[in-house]
Design a protein around this motif. Structure first.
Motif, PDB file in Angstrom:
ATOM      1  N   PRO A  36       0.711  -1.465   0.112  1.00  0.00           N
ATOM      2  CA  PRO A  36      -0.040   0.434  -0.435  1.00  0.00           C
ATOM      3  C   PRO A  36       1.208   0.748   0.318  1.00  0.00           C
ATOM      4  N   THR A  37       0.337   2.569  -0.698  1.00  0.00           N
ATOM      5  CA  THR A  37       1.082   3.706  -0.387  1.00  0.00           C
ATOM      6  C   THR A  37       1.567   4.431   0.650  1.00  0.00           C
ATOM      7  N   GLY A  38       3.052   4.712   1.177  1.00  0.00           N
ATOM      8  CA  GLY A  38       2.942   4.722   2.944  1.00  0.00           C
ATOM      9  C   GLY A  38       4.367   4.917   2.821  1.00  0.00           C
ATOM     10  N   SER A  39       4.960   5.080   3.999  1.00  0.00           N
ATOM     11  CA  SER A  39       6.382   5.128   4.540  1.00  0.00           C
ATOM     12  C   SER A  39       7.067   3.939   4.523  1.00  0.00           C
ATOM     13  N   TYR A  40       7.980   3.667   4.175  1.00  0.00           N
ATOM     14  CA  TYR A  40       8.400   1.784   4.986  1.00  0.00           C
ATOM     15  C   TYR A  40       9.751   2.672   5.521  1.00  0.00           C
ATOM     16  N   ARG A  41      10.001   1.415   6.405  1.00  0.00           N
ATOM     17  CA  ARG A  41      11.551   1.080   6.399  1.00  0.00           C
ATOM     18  C   ARG A  41      12.368  -0.174   5.310  1.00  0.00           C
ATOM     19  N   CYS A  42      13.656  -0.068   5.055  1.00  0.00           N
ATOM     20  CA  CYS A  42      13.998  -0.845   4.058  1.00  0.00           C
ATOM     21  C   CYS A  42      15.440  -1.724   4.525  1.00  0.00           C
ATOM     22  N   ARG A  43      15.264  -2.981   4.025  1.00  0.00           N
ATOM     23  CA  ARG A  43      16.226  -3.614   4.748  1.00  0.00           C
ATOM     24  C   ARG A  43      17.056  -4.347   3.662  1.00  0.00           C
ATOM     25  N   VAL A  44      18.579  -3.826   2.770  1.00  0.00           N
ATOM     26  CA  VAL A  44      19.121  -4.345   1.893  1.00  0.00           C
ATOM     27  C   VAL A  44      19.866  -5.409   2.254  1.00  0.00           C
ATOM     28  N   PHE A  45      19.672  -6.907   1.753  1.00  0.00           N
ATOM     29  CA  PHE A  45      20.350  -8.332   1.687  1.00  0.00           C
ATOM     30  C   PHE A  45      21.199  -7.959   0.246  1.00  0.00           C
ATOM     31  N   LYS A  46      22.107  -7.835   0.264  1.00  0.00           N
ATOM     32  CA  LYS A  46      23.209  -8.264  -1.136  1.00  0.00           C
ATOM     33  C   LYS A  46      23.571  -9.908  -0.709  1.00  0.00           C
ATOM     34  N   LEU A  47      23.274 -10.824  -1.709  1.00  0.00           N
ATOM     35  CA  LEU A  47      23.497 -12.225  -2.070  1.00  0.00           C
ATOM     36  C   LEU A  47      24.996 -12.383  -3.121  1.00  0.00           C
ATOM     37  N   GLY A  48      25.501 -13.313  -2.101  1.00  0.00           N
ATOM     38  CA  GLY A  48      26.412 -13.786  -3.932  1.00  0.00           C
ATOM     39  C   GLY A  48      27.750 -12.404  -4.050  1.00  0.00           C
ATOM     40  N   ALA A  49      28.836 -13.310  -3.838  1.00  0.00           N
ATOM     41  CA  ALA A  49      29.393 -11.381  -4.319  1.00  0.00           C
ATOM     42  C   ALA A  49      29.698 -11.364  -5.339  1.00  0.00           C
ATOM     43  N   ASP A  50      29.540 -11.169  -6.262  1.00  0.00           N
ATOM     44  CA  ASP A  50      30.623 -10.490  -8.034  1.00  0.00           C
ATOM     45  C   ASP A  50      31.050  -9.606  -7.607  1.00  0.00           C
ATOM     46  N   GLY A  51      32.110  -9.893  -8.042  1.00  0.00           N
ATOM     47  CA  GLY A  51      33.555  -9.020  -7.862  1.00  0.00           C
ATOM     48  C   GLY A  51      34.278  -9.221  -6.342  1.00  0.00           C
ATOM     49  N   THR A  52      35.931  -9.222  -6.616  1.00  0.00           N
ATOM     50  CA  THR A  52      36.481  -9.367  -5.172  1.00  0.00           C
ATOM     51  C   THR A  52      36.691  -8.859  -3.792  1.00  0.00           C
ATOM     52  N   ALA A  53      36.233  -7.702  -4.339  1.00  0.00           N
ATOM     53  CA  ALA A  53      35.547  -6.797  -2.852  1.00  0.00           C
ATOM     54  C   ALA A  53      34.319  -6.754  -2.241  1.00  0.00           C
ATOM     55  N   MET A  54      33.597  -8.059  -2.500  1.00  0.00           N
ATOM     56  CA  MET A  54      32.867  -7.588  -2.383  1.00  0.00           C
ATOM     57  C   MET A  54      32.220  -9.473  -0.872  1.00  0.00           C
ATOM     58  N   ARG A  55      31.321  -8.831  -0.092  1.00  0.00           N
ATOM     59  CA  ARG A  55      31.330 -11.054   0.425  1.00  0.00           C
ATOM     60  C   ARG A  55      30.147 -11.216  -0.216  1.00  0.00           C
ATOM     61  N   ASP A  56      29.705 -12.410   0.385  1.00  0.00           N
ATOM     62  CA  ASP A  56      29.290 -13.160  -0.070  1.00  0.00           C
ATOM     63  C   ASP A  56      27.227 -13.008   1.006  1.00  0.00           C
ATOM     64  N   PHE A  57      27.881 -12.146   1.922  1.00  0.00           N
ATOM     65  CA  PHE A  57      26.591 -11.848   2.460  1.00  0.00           C
ATOM     66  C   PHE A  57      26.358 -10.650   3.208  1.00  0.00           C
ATOM     67  N   THR A  58      26.097  -9.820   2.781  1.00  0.00           N
ATOM     68  CA  THR A  58      26.056  -7.914   3.482  1.00  0.00           C
ATOM     69  C   THR A  58      24.139  -7.915   3.514  1.00  0.00           C
ATOM     70  N   ALA A  59      24.386  -7.543   4.885  1.00  0.00           N
ATOM     71  CA  ALA A  59      23.089  -7.078   5.287  1.00  0.00           C
ATOM     72  C   ALA A  59      23.068  -5.548   5.934  1.00  0.00           C
ATOM     73  N   TYR A  60      22.441  -4.789   5.169  1.00  0.00           N
ATOM     74  CA  TYR A  60      22.582  -3.043   5.448  1.00  0.00           C
ATOM     75  C   TYR A  60      21.179  -2.919   6.367  1.00  0.00           C
ATOM     76  N   PRO A  61      21.083  -1.874   7.212  1.00  0.00           N
ATOM     77  CA  PRO A  61      20.347  -1.460   8.788  1.00  0.00           C
ATOM     78  C   PRO A  61      19.392  -0.665   7.833  1.00  0.00           C
ATOM     79  N   ALA A  62      18.351  -0.788   8.139  1.00  0.00           N
ATOM     80  CA  ALA A  62      16.968   0.145   7.313  1.00  0.00           C
ATOM     81  C   ALA A  62      17.196   1.265   7.912  1.00  0.00           C
TER      82      ALA A  62
END
Length: 219
Positions: free
Chosen positions: A95-121
């Motif tokens: 529905p229309t409105g304001s949300y809190r969003c958390r981003v999860f990145k799964l599987g590294a694409d590049g040597t500088a990244m980790r395979d699991f990254t969870a960012y704060p909301a």
């Protein structure tokens, strides 16, 4: 047809009016003012993005497998339905409105990244004008913004672009393949949705963005 989504970042309003620019390979653009709610996202998405959606399960499974192998099995399991590709219920469009969003990145694409990254909301928003819905992430260095197309009762399709850093204008969809974004929007619980972005242009194999109403207590 004019839109008055005052809360939409500069540039997204134009993206809504033209119904998302057709792909750069010469596909005809939808006429200005066309009702994007009745448009077929398949005719607007680039060939590359349509392929990303076709390969969504492969991308998701590869990301989950990489994250588990790197020791993040408990982190994945703790999120329950959110990171389970087969869990979705009716009511795909939030529905229309304001949300809190958390981003999860799964599987590294590049040597500088980790395979699991969870960012704060952070803050994000669902806006609606008639039958047209849009999503944009307000905070953070990477801010997806774009349109949500109804596809079925349990799944919608997101087409948009990425804003970076201190940018204040969106890049038109189809202009820069590295900014194009495509994904599924699904509901996984009573007040919990996700935006799944398979094979994003950089950093990860799959991104999962959790959306919960801002009025709910933070997780």
């Amino acid at each position: 047809m004019k839109f008055s989504l005052r809360i939409v970042p500069v540039g997204l309003a134009a993206l809504l009016v033209i119904g998302l620019v057709g792909c750069a390979q010469g596909r005809q653009r939808p006429a200005p003012g066309r009702d994007a709610a009745n448009a077929d996202w398949r005719q607007m998405a680039t060939a590359e993005d349509r392929d990303r959606l076709r390969q969504w399960r492969k991308s998701w499974q590869a990301g989950i497998e990489a994250a588990r192998k790197s020791g993040h099995g408990r982190d994945i399991d703790a999120e329950g339905a959110l990171l389970d590709p087969d869990r979705a219920i009716d009511g795909a469009v939030p529905p229309t409105g304001s949300y809190r969003c958390r981003v999860f990145k799964l599987g590294a694409d590049g040597t500088a990244m980790r395979d699991f990254t969870a960012y704060p909301a952070v803050n994000c928003r669902i806006a609606t004008n008639g039958a047209i819905s849009s999503f944009y992430k307000i905070d953070g260095a990477q801010r997806p913004s774009g349109m949500i197309f109804h596809d079925s009762s349990s799944r919608a399709v997101f087409l948009g672009t990425m804003m970076l850093g201190d940018e204040t204008r969106t890049v038109d969809y189809g202009r820069d393949p590295k900014r194009n974004m495509v994904g599924f929007v699904e509901r996984v619980d009573l007040n919990r949705w996700r935006l799944v972005i398979p094979s994003p242009p950089f950093e990860s194999m799959v991104d999962v963005i959790e959306l919960v109403p801002a009025s709910q207590p933070e997780r």
